[in-house]
Motif scaffolding. Sequence first.
Motif, PDB file in Angstrom:
ATOM      1  N   ARG A   1      98.765  60.989  81.998  1.00 55.92           N
ATOM      2  CA  ARG A   1      98.551  60.592  82.738  1.00 55.92           C
ATOM      3  C   ARG A   1      99.850  61.140  84.640  1.00 55.92           C
ATOM      4  O   ARG A   1      98.748  60.927  85.170  1.00 55.92           O
TER       5      ARG A   1
ATOM      6  N   TRP B   1      97.900  61.781  88.061  1.00 57.60           N
ATOM      7  CA  TRP B   1      98.073  61.256  89.167  1.00 57.60           C
ATOM      8  C   TRP B   1      98.284  61.960  91.000  1.00 57.60           C
ATOM      9  O   TRP B   1      97.849  61.671  91.279  1.00 57.60           O
TER      10      TRP B   1
ATOM     11  N   TRP C   1      90.433  55.992  87.394  1.00 58.79           N
ATOM     12  CA  TRP C   1      91.515  55.028  87.240  1.00 58.79           C
ATOM     13  C   TRP C   1      90.856  54.559  85.861  1.00 58.79           C
ATOM     14  O   TRP C   1      91.921  53.573  84.999  1.00 58.79           O
TER      15      TRP C   1
ATOM     16  N   LEU D   1      93.177  55.770  83.102  1.00 63.36           N
ATOM     17  CA  LEU D   1      94.826  54.947  83.608  1.00 63.36           C
ATOM     18  C   LEU D   1      94.619  53.536  83.478  1.00 63.36           C
ATOM     19  O   LEU D   1      95.731  53.500  82.373  1.00 63.36           O
TER      20      LEU D   1
END
Length: 277
Positions: free
Chosen positions: A196, A200, A260, A263
């Motif tokens: 994760r 980002w 996107w 996540l």
Amino acid sequence: MTIRERLGAVTPFLAARAFAVGNLAFLAVDILLAHAANDFAHPAEWLPILFSVVAPLLLLPGLVSARLWARTRAVDVAVALGSIGVGVAGMILHLHSAFFERQSLHNLVYTAPFVAPLSYVGLGLLVLLDRMEDPAGPAWPSWVVMLALGGSVGNLGLSLLDHAQNGFFSATEWIPVVTAAFGTSFLLVAMLRPARGFLWLTLGVMGVQAAVGVLGFALHVLANLRHTNVPLRDQLIFGAPIFAPLLFADISVLAAIGMWSLLRGGPQSLAHASKEG
């Protein structure tokens, strides 16, 4: 429905479908300028433009209506296979223009850009992916990131070959090469080990890459406009390719859609993607 509710209804899957339709349509403009450089010497040079006009119209009903989406599977698959075919044929024809006659670095650099038609292959695979893989499943976003990675590799090659044509006259011409190399590296790790925090970070790198693309677009436009004694049409056709740098932003958007979705899917999607990688 309010604007906020409409935005909330947008999903990575819908964004990917819109991405494919928009890019297929835009390629008509890009290729029209590129093939105008030799006055469409070969009739086959009109084929990708015709395809880019027709294909989005065939895909559009399934994009705007969920009911039509369920009924247009065969059309979408046909468009996807046609797009892949156009891309592969274009790559072969571009290479055949000089490189196959004499396999040299000079001909590889100065021949028609053989990587460019592969945009059709990538878009065709994206359309096919939307039909063959469950977008709610954990595998779909990993495939999207992989397609973005493939596009990034091609973009790195294009940046090298395009700027090698004038011997990297300006030091700023190395910026897209370095940016594409970093972007490719980050996407590779994001695909293989989609933690994760790293996703980002990769999104941040994609943001920088998109900014480089917009900056490159502006620099190409300014470089062409410097020649005030040259007609605007000739500046667009024979000058620095104004749309080429926008491929950085394009790839960044596709990568962002995939990440996107990863996540958004939570730990299950991340674990599956890591296992597949």
